[in-house]
Design a protein around this motif. Structure first.
Motif, PDB file in Angstrom:
ATOM      1  N   VAL A 249       1.182  -1.184  -0.059  1.00 40.94           N
ATOM      2  CA  VAL A 249      -0.029  -0.146   0.120  1.00 40.94           C
ATOM      3  C   VAL A 249       0.941   1.353   0.254  1.00 40.94           C
ATOM      4  O   VAL A 249       1.721   1.366   0.922  1.00 40.94           O
ATOM      5  CB  VAL A 249      -1.136   0.051   1.164  1.00 40.94           C
ATOM      6  N   ARG A 250       0.813   1.901  -1.019  1.00 40.38           N
ATOM      7  CA  ARG A 250       1.526   3.222  -1.122  1.00 40.38           C
ATOM      8  C   ARG A 250       0.606   4.573  -1.390  1.00 40.38           C
ATOM      9  O   ARG A 250      -0.242   4.522  -2.096  1.00 40.38           O
ATOM     10  CB  ARG A 250       2.426   3.244  -2.252  1.00 40.38           C
ATOM     11  N   LEU A 251       1.057   5.329  -0.287  1.00 43.02           N
ATOM     12  CA  LEU A 251       0.021   6.609  -0.205  1.00 43.02           C
ATOM     13  C   LEU A 251       1.064   7.813  -0.625  1.00 43.02           C
ATOM     14  O   LEU A 251       2.120   7.922  -0.406  1.00 43.02           O
ATOM     15  CB  LEU A 251      -0.309   7.025   1.153  1.00 43.02           C
ATOM     16  N   PRO A 252       0.321   8.716  -1.558  1.00 44.62           N
ATOM     17  CA  PRO A 252       1.035   9.949  -2.096  1.00 44.62           C
ATOM     18  C   PRO A 252       1.621  10.580  -0.982  1.00 44.62           C
ATOM     19  O   PRO A 252       1.060  10.787   0.333  1.00 44.62           O
ATOM     20  CB  PRO A 252       0.190  10.816  -2.558  1.00 44.62           C
ATOM     21  N   MET A 253       2.958  11.082  -1.033  1.00 41.66           N
ATOM     22  CA  MET A 253       3.613  12.028   0.147  1.00 41.66           C
ATOM     23  C   MET A 253       4.035  11.358   1.132  1.00 41.66           C
ATOM     24  O   MET A 253       4.669  11.636   2.179  1.00 41.66           O
ATOM     25  CB  MET A 253       2.696  13.182   0.514  1.00 41.66           C
ATOM     26  N   VAL A 254       3.622   9.983   1.198  1.00 42.90           N
ATOM     27  CA  VAL A 254       4.035   9.243   2.391  1.00 42.90           C
ATOM     28  C   VAL A 254       4.937   7.810   1.984  1.00 42.90           C
ATOM     29  O   VAL A 254       5.765   7.521   2.571  1.00 42.90           O
ATOM     30  CB  VAL A 254       2.574   8.451   2.903  1.00 42.90           C
ATOM     31  N   GLY A 255       4.409   7.298   0.679  1.00 38.04           N
ATOM     32  CA  GLY A 255       5.184   6.066   0.276  1.00 38.04           C
ATOM     33  C   GLY A 255       4.645   4.686   0.743  1.00 38.04           C
ATOM     34  O   GLY A 255       3.416   4.755   1.298  1.00 38.04           O
ATOM     35  N   PRO A 256       5.401   3.666   0.747  1.00 39.09           N
ATOM     36  CA  PRO A 256       5.122   2.467   1.122  1.00 39.09           C
ATOM     37  C   PRO A 256       4.798   2.517   2.830  1.00 39.09           C
ATOM     38  O   PRO A 256       5.262   2.832   3.440  1.00 39.09           O
ATOM     39  CB  PRO A 256       6.308   1.400   0.863  1.00 39.09           C
ATOM     40  N   LEU A 257       3.551   1.482   3.118  1.00 34.67           N
ATOM     41  CA  LEU A 257       2.934   1.487   4.384  1.00 34.67           C
ATOM     42  C   LEU A 257       3.649   0.025   4.981  1.00 34.67           C
ATOM     43  O   LEU A 257       3.724   0.021   6.553  1.00 34.67           O
ATOM     44  CB  LEU A 257       1.563   1.628   4.589  1.00 34.67           C
TER      45      LEU A 257
END
Length: 338
Positions: A249-257
């Motif tokens: 799961v990769r979120l914008p501005m956060v990266g891989p979770l």
């Protein structure tokens, strides 16, 4: 929430004069936001579990290789990693992946570990899944295929994974290497045992004086920091890993979770270490939860080409293949992370 914002029937001036017509806009906004957020979260989870998790991406990569023999110029390999049958990869999805791979007409398929999952159900589920996985992989039409173990495979019992795979035509490399031959030419294919759960013996996994290129499979990519310190590191041209799922799961501005131990530094894609290239596949399965977001499952098509920057050295004869047997009693069990 359309009903909350229906127009007021009487004139606005009358409504403003009437105390019981007072609306708490803040409360409505907060409630609408919470309901909308929950709905969006549910929709996103459904999308991640049903659609995004099955949206297979075929990645094409070309790797320049030192002293690549003529017979292997434009040689096509497919890397398939982290199947995790049946938790949570369904057999039908793996069958569809096999069909896609066959359509690519590779000459060699390399499977870089985690054929099954440890948990959440009992180990016998994983043992049965290993047999199902082996049967499906038998549908690969490439002339050759080889695999290595992942941390989940070792955790559920390496012999329970190796036996059905080899019985259905998928030889496993565990601290071992073999020649891949085309006519009079060859390169060396080597495979490490799983470094996350076992002690790896690189002296057994890497040819000591290779007379041809070396492709090295190792499930956990962060083990490369150990590999580069080994005296035989200069012998390796390409290292292939999986394990990370690209973060799943990769979120914008956060990266891989979701990053596992030994998969936090080299998450996905291509990395360079002097003469050696490392490629980390996102794999096709999931663990923990059956979710992927902004991180599609991946099958990698690897094309080997000669790196013209290097001249051929004097060949050192390599007459014997390392036949180191698989020794299960030296496998150290550790806690398994995704």
């Amino acid at each position: 929430m359309l009903g909350l914002f229906d127009p007021i029937k009487e004139p606005a001036s009358e409504a403003l004069k009437t105390p019981d017509r007072h609306y708490d806009i803040g409360a409505i906004s907060r409630r609408t936001f919470m309901i909308g957020g929950a709905a969006a979260g549910l929709g996103l989870a459904t999308f991640s579990a049903t659609h995004a998790r099955h949206e297979l991406e075929i990645t094409h990569r070309t790797f320049p290789i030192r002293n690549l023999p003529d017979a292997f110029q434009n040689f096509r390999i497919v890397q398939l990693s982290d199947i995790h049958l049946v938790e949570y990869t369904e057999p039908w999805f793996l069958e569809s992946i096999i069909q896609r791979i066959n359509a690519l007409n590779p000459e060699l398929v390399l499977l870089t570990g985690d054929f099954v999952s440890r948990g959440p159900r009992v180990q016998s589920v994983a043992w049965k899944a290993a047999g199902v996985c082996a049967e499906i992989l038998e549908g690969l039409k490439a002339p050759q295929r080889y695999g290595i173990l992942g941390n989940h495979d070792v955790a559920v019992g390496p012999e329970k994974v190796i036996q059905p795979l080899e019985a259905h035509g998928t030889p496993m490399l565990v601290d071992n290497y073999i020649p891949i031959e085309r006519g009079k030419d060859h390169f060396w294919l080597s495979g490490a045992c799983d470094p996350g759960t076992s002690t790896c013996y690189l002296d057994l996994a890497i040819p000591p004086m290779p007379d041809a290129p070396v492709l090295f499979m190792c499930h956990e990519p962060d083990f490369v920091d150990t590999v580069v310190q080994h005296p035989r590191f200069p012998n390796i041209d390409l290292m292939l890993s999986g394990h990370t799922h690209g973060g799943q799961v990769r979120l914008p501005m956060v990266g891989p979770l979701i990053l596992p131990p030994m998969g936090k530094k080299y998450v996905e894609g291509l990395f360079h270490f002097d003469q050696m290239q490392l490629y980390v596949s996102r794999g096709v399965g999931t663990v923990g939860l059956p979710f992927r977001l902004n991180c599609p499952p991946e099958v990698t098509v690897i094309t080997l080409v000669r790196d013209e920057r290097y001249q051929k050295p004097i060949a050192v004869p390599q007459t014997a293949t390392n036949k180191h047997p698989i020794i299960h009693h030296r496998t150290k069990r550790k806690s398994v992370s995704p």
